[in-house]
Design an enzyme around this catalytic site. Structure first.
Site, PDB file in Angstrom:
ATOM      1  N   LYS A 171       0.828  -1.213   0.000  1.00 26.99           N
ATOM      2  CA  LYS A 171       0.000   0.000   0.000  1.00 26.99           C
ATOM      3  C   LYS A 171       0.858   1.258   0.000  1.00 26.99           C
ATOM      4  CE  LYS A 171      -1.842   1.931   3.990  1.00 26.99           C
ATOM      5  NZ  LYS A 171      -1.656   3.365   4.075  1.00 26.99           N
ATOM      6  N   ASN A 172       1.826   1.325   0.920  1.00 29.43           N
ATOM      7  CA  ASN A 172       2.550   2.589   1.082  1.00 29.43           C
ATOM      8  C   ASN A 172       3.538   2.871  -0.053  1.00 29.43           C
ATOM      9  OD1 ASN A 172       1.019   3.200   3.273  1.00 29.43           O
ATOM     10  ND2 ASN A 172       2.542   2.608   4.810  1.00 29.43           N
ATOM     11  N   ARG A 212      -4.064  10.296   3.298  1.00 32.62           N
ATOM     12  CA  ARG A 212      -2.834  11.004   3.587  1.00 32.62           C
ATOM     13  C   ARG A 212      -1.984  11.225   2.330  1.00 32.62           C
ATOM     14  NH1 ARG A 212      -1.892  14.059   7.444  1.00 32.62           N
ATOM     15  NH2 ARG A 212       0.253  14.706   7.365  1.00 32.62           N
ATOM     16  N   CYS A 216      -5.093   8.298   8.738  1.00 32.14           N
ATOM     17  CA  CYS A 216      -5.329   7.823  10.103  1.00 32.14           C
ATOM     18  C   CYS A 216      -4.983   8.909  11.111  1.00 32.14           C
ATOM     19  CB  CYS A 216      -4.459   6.597  10.395  1.00 32.14           C
ATOM     20  SG  CYS A 216      -4.979   5.134   9.506  1.00 32.14           S
ATOM     21  N   ARG A 242       0.466  15.332  12.585  1.00 31.84           N
ATOM     22  CA  ARG A 242       1.130  14.831  11.370  1.00 31.84           C
ATOM     23  C   ARG A 242       1.543  16.029  10.503  1.00 31.84           C
ATOM     24  NH1 ARG A 242      -1.664   9.325   9.109  1.00 31.84           N
ATOM     25  NH2 ARG A 242       0.414   9.119   8.229  1.00 31.84           N
ATOM     26  N   PRO A 243       2.574  16.776  10.964  1.00 34.62           N
ATOM     27  CA  PRO A 243       2.976  17.969  10.204  1.00 34.62           C
ATOM     28  C   PRO A 243       3.594  17.600   8.855  1.00 34.62           C
ATOM     29  CG  PRO A 243       4.557  17.508  11.963  1.00 34.62           C
ATOM     30  CD  PRO A 243       3.443  16.517  12.111  1.00 34.62           C
ATOM     31  N   ILE A 244       3.635  18.596   7.944  1.00 30.34           N
ATOM     32  CA  ILE A 244       4.294  18.350   6.651  1.00 30.34           C
ATOM     33  C   ILE A 244       5.420  19.367   6.424  1.00 30.34           C
ATOM     34  CG2 ILE A 244       2.323  17.190   5.543  1.00 30.34           C
ATOM     35  CD1 ILE A 244       1.956  19.911   4.010  1.00 30.34           C
ATOM     36  N   GLN A 300       8.552  19.148   6.786  1.00 22.37           N
ATOM     37  CA  GLN A 300       9.755  18.646   6.110  1.00 22.37           C
ATOM     38  C   GLN A 300       9.523  18.500   4.601  1.00 22.37           C
ATOM     39  OE1 GLN A 300      12.800  18.340   7.841  1.00 22.37           O
ATOM     40  NE2 GLN A 300      11.431  19.436   9.233  1.00 22.37           N
ATOM     41  N   ASP A 330       3.889   0.506  12.162  1.00 25.08           N
ATOM     42  CA  ASP A 330       2.652  -0.036  11.589  1.00 25.08           C
ATOM     43  C   ASP A 330       2.382  -1.474  12.033  1.00 25.08           C
ATOM     44  OD1 ASP A 330       2.413   2.391  10.378  1.00 25.08           O
ATOM     45  OD2 ASP A 330       3.064   1.729   8.405  1.00 25.08           O
ATOM     46  N   ILE A 371       7.359   6.805  16.917  1.00 23.93           N
ATOM     47  CA  ILE A 371       7.060   7.621  15.729  1.00 23.93           C
ATOM     48  C   ILE A 371       5.861   8.551  15.949  1.00 23.93           C
ATOM     49  CG2 ILE A 371       6.566   7.582  13.227  1.00 23.93           C
ATOM     50  CD1 ILE A 371       9.192   6.166  13.822  1.00 23.93           C
ATOM     51  N   ARG A 420      -9.158   0.122   4.038  1.00 22.12           N
ATOM     52  CA  ARG A 420      -8.290   1.088   3.335  1.00 22.12           C
ATOM     53  C   ARG A 420      -6.942   0.466   3.006  1.00 22.12           C
ATOM     54  NH1 ARG A 420      -6.585   5.262   6.762  1.00 22.12           N
ATOM     55  NH2 ARG A 420      -5.025   5.340   5.128  1.00 22.12           N
TER      56      ARG A 420
HETATM   57  N1  EPU Z   1       7.109  14.398  10.549  1.00 24.41           N
HETATM   58  C1  EPU Z   1       7.369  15.712  10.782  1.00 24.41           C
HETATM   59  N2  EPU Z   1       7.336  16.564   9.711  1.00 24.41           N
HETATM   60  C2  EPU Z   1       7.073  16.147   8.456  1.00 24.41           C
HETATM   61  C3  EPU Z   1       6.800  14.788   8.233  1.00 24.41           C
HETATM   62  C4  EPU Z   1       6.826  13.914   9.308  1.00 24.41           C
HETATM   63  O1  EPU Z   1       7.632  16.135  11.906  1.00 24.41           O
HETATM   64  O2  EPU Z   1       7.078  16.982   7.534  1.00 24.41           O
HETATM   65  C5  EPU Z   1       7.140  13.454  11.678  1.00 24.41           C
HETATM   66  C6  EPU Z   1       5.794  12.800  11.939  1.00 24.41           C
HETATM   67  O3  EPU Z   1       4.980  13.601  12.759  1.00 24.41           O
HETATM   68  C7  EPU Z   1       6.181  11.500  12.569  1.00 24.41           C
HETATM   69  C8  EPU Z   1       7.509  11.161  11.879  1.00 24.41           C
HETATM   70  O4  EPU Z   1       7.996  12.379  11.337  1.00 24.41           O
HETATM   71  O5  EPU Z   1       6.421  11.696  13.932  1.00 24.41           O
HETATM   72  C9  EPU Z   1       7.414  10.125  10.779  1.00 24.41           C
HETATM   73  O6  EPU Z   1       6.427  10.501   9.835  1.00 24.41           O
HETATM   74  P1  EPU Z   1       6.484  10.041   8.311  1.00 24.41           P
HETATM   75  O7  EPU Z   1       6.505  11.264   7.474  1.00 24.41           O
HETATM   76  O8  EPU Z   1       7.577   9.053   8.159  1.00 24.41           O
HETATM   77  O9  EPU Z   1       5.110   9.319   8.141  1.00 24.41           O
HETATM   78  P2  EPU Z   1       4.142   9.389   6.884  1.00 24.41           P
HETATM   79  O10 EPU Z   1       4.929   9.480   5.634  1.00 24.41           O
HETATM   80  O11 EPU Z   1       3.062  10.368   7.128  1.00 24.41           O
HETATM   81  C10 EPU Z   1       4.169   6.830   6.434  1.00 24.41           C
HETATM   82  C11 EPU Z   1       3.128   5.744   6.325  1.00 24.41           C
HETATM   83  C12 EPU Z   1       2.567   5.428   7.707  1.00 24.41           C
HETATM   84  C13 EPU Z   1       3.701   5.015   8.624  1.00 24.41           C
HETATM   85  C14 EPU Z   1       4.789   6.084   8.651  1.00 24.41           C
HETATM   86  C15 EPU Z   1       6.017   5.686   9.438  1.00 24.41           C
HETATM   87  C16 EPU Z   1       2.238   6.210   4.138  1.00 24.41           C
HETATM   88  C17 EPU Z   1       1.101   6.659   3.311  1.00 24.41           C
HETATM   89  N3  EPU Z   1       2.053   6.227   5.453  1.00 24.41           N
HETATM   90  O12 EPU Z   1       3.483   7.955   6.973  1.00 24.41           O
HETATM   91  O13 EPU Z   1       1.708   4.334   7.516  1.00 24.41           O
HETATM   92  O14 EPU Z   1       3.208   4.838   9.931  1.00 24.41           O
HETATM   93  O15 EPU Z   1       5.213   6.381   7.296  1.00 24.41           O
HETATM   94  O16 EPU Z   1       6.566   4.524   8.918  1.00 24.41           O
HETATM   95  O17 EPU Z   1       3.274   5.808   3.618  1.00 24.41           O
HETATM   96  C18 EPU Z   1      -0.132   2.948   7.898  1.00 24.41           C
HETATM   97  O18 EPU Z   1       0.135   2.371   6.840  1.00 24.41           O
HETATM   98  O19 EPU Z   1      -0.944   2.513   8.743  1.00 24.41           O
HETATM   99  C19 EPU Z   1       0.535   4.216   8.207  1.00 24.41           C
HETATM  100  C20 EPU Z   1       0.079   5.088   9.086  1.00 24.41           C
END
Ligand code: EPU
Length: 427
Positions: free
Chosen positions: A22-23, A93, A117, A122-124, A126, A305, A327, A397
């Protein structure tokens, strides 16, 4: 409203074939925009997140054709809009990957603040840091994130935190930028590597994915390709835990055992038997498990996960187990549901302490997010008697045919439709 009815207490036995990741898929579909050409994707998981992204691709002018249940033909030569409609983008997401791909190809991307979820903040920042470094501006306009650049130029970017999403979005944006981009402190998850491999198959020059530093030489010569998505390590890990938790015996096929090392090692520590072969793992459960401690971390650490599904198993492991979530701020909501099933768990912020109980009992519970839902399915399979799981849209999902796959392994799970009327009468 749909629910799962589970009659637990039966070991799962047999074999299960794991679907595409999925991811990885949710990043690869938006990445096809870079080709401006035809891409054929294979091993695409047939789940609702992918259905939404197909709609998003169509909404910006791409044509998407199903060549089979897991094969898609996507033509992005006809893309004529850089705006993902609000009602579609907020459903998940990963819609934010359209920011990187649209910015890369057209110099502009507009995507609503993403959903997904609820795991805490969940900031963006970065993602935006990377876009800004490459020369793009960003603006928030009526809950739409708008990124824009006259010209994207390669840069040296050091991420403040390891982020899967930001690493992938930066790779997408840098693939067509002028010059070389170096990304440091990046995520190393198998799906990050898979997206890099896909970009390279489309003509990009991305090196180092899977290590701490990724180097991207930008090119405008991207083209279509045929690509097979990597197997889903989280789905595989979920079935590994399900085999152990139900004291079953499952061959898990179409996996990359290397991606499963952290879960393999944890299952062995608690007492399950795990054997690896080329593209399968075989898990045989034990009568009783010993406690263990888990700390979730970016890959190759224990994946967040799989934390909830391991939590379900640890409910009945002898002794005290401690799970520390490294995380997400809020990934223990499933514990309240497990407590309804007789588990003994104390949650304090990012730490949960499990005191092993003899057995779990059936109960009506609800999935609070995708992996929480998977944990409850496993807990219900462990508990002798009939459990009901509500809010199963979260589970669907991310898991292809979960009911069918569990039934084929001898598990007694059925999806039922509860009419709204009946629900109103019941409450
Ligand atoms: N973070 C920041 N700033 C950012 C981005 C992330 O501070 O700009 C922080 C987050 O708040 C978190 C950490 O960095 O504490 C890691 O976040 P990451 O960006 O790695 O997570 P993501 O890309 O939003 C993906 C998976 C998640 C999985 C995480 C960690 C997808 C669509 N989602 O999320 O999967 O938990 O990586 O491995 O790829 C799931 O499949 O159930 C799921 C939630």
């Amino acid at each position: 409203m749909e629910k799962y009815i589970v009659n637990g207490g039966k070991p799962l036995r047999g074999e299960v074939v794991i679907s595409g990741a999925k991811n990885a898929a949710v990043a690869i579909l938006p990445a096809t925009v870079l080709a401006g050409d035809v891409c054929v994707l294979e091993n695409v998981p047939d789940i609702s997140d992918i259905h939404y992204e197909i709609e998003m691709l169509k909404s910006i002018g791409a044509s998407v054709e199903r060549l089979g249940r897991t094969r898609l033909r996507i033509d992005t030569s006809t893309v004529n809009s850089a705006v993902i409609p609000h009602e579609l983008g907020v459903k998940m997401r990963a819609s934010y990957y359209f920011l990187g791909s649209l910015l890369s190809r057209f110099g502009e991307g507009n995507v609503p603040m993403p959903g997904g979820c609820d795991l805490g903040a969940r900031p963006i920042d970065q993602h935006l840091k990377a876009f800004n470094a490459l020369g793009a501006s960003d603006e928030l306009d009526y809950a739409m994130i708008c990124v824009k650049a006259e010209h994207l130029r390669g840069e040296h970017i050091f991420f403040d935190t390891v982020s899967v999403g930001a690493t992938i979005n930066a790779m997408l944006a840098a693939s067509m930028a002028e010059g070389t981009t170096i990304l440091e402190n990046v995520a190393k998850e198998p799906h990050v590597v898979d997206v890099a491999n896909f970009l390279n198959t489309m003509g990009a020059d991305v090196r180092g994915a899977g290590t701490d530093v990724i180097k991207i030489r930008g090119t405008r010569n991207m083209h279509g390709c045929t690509y097979t998505i990597v197997p889903d390590q989280i789905e595989a890990g979920t079935f590994m835990v399900a085999a152990a938790a139900t004291k079953g015996d499952i061959w898990i096929r179409n996996v990359e055992p290397k991606h499963l090392e952290s879960i393999t090692s944890k299952l062995r520590v608690v007492g399950a038997t795990v054997t690896e072969s080329d593209d399968s793992v075989h898990v045989v459960g034990a009568d009783r498990y010993t406690s263990t401690n888990i700390k979730t971390m970016p890959h190759p650490g224990f994946p967040t996960d799989l934390q909830p599904v391991m939590g379900a198993l640890l409910c009945t492991a002898e002794g005290t187990s401690i799970i520390t979530e490294g995380i997400w701020d809020s990934r223990f909501k499933y514990c309240d549901e497990l407590i309804k099933m007789g588990a003994s768990i104390q949650v304090n912020g990012r730490v949960a302490v499990f005191e092993g109980v003899e057995k779990l009992r059936p109960a009506p519970v609800k999935a609070t997010d995708l992996r929480a839902g998977a944990a409850l399915v496993i807990a219900a399979l462990m508990a002798e008697g009939q459990s009901e799981i509500a809010e199963i849209q979260h589970v669907e999902r991310g898991y292809v045919d979960i009911v069918k796959k569990i039934r084929a392994l001898g598990g007694d799970i059925t999806k039922v439709e509860i009419p709204e009327d009946a629900l109103r009468k019941a409450y």
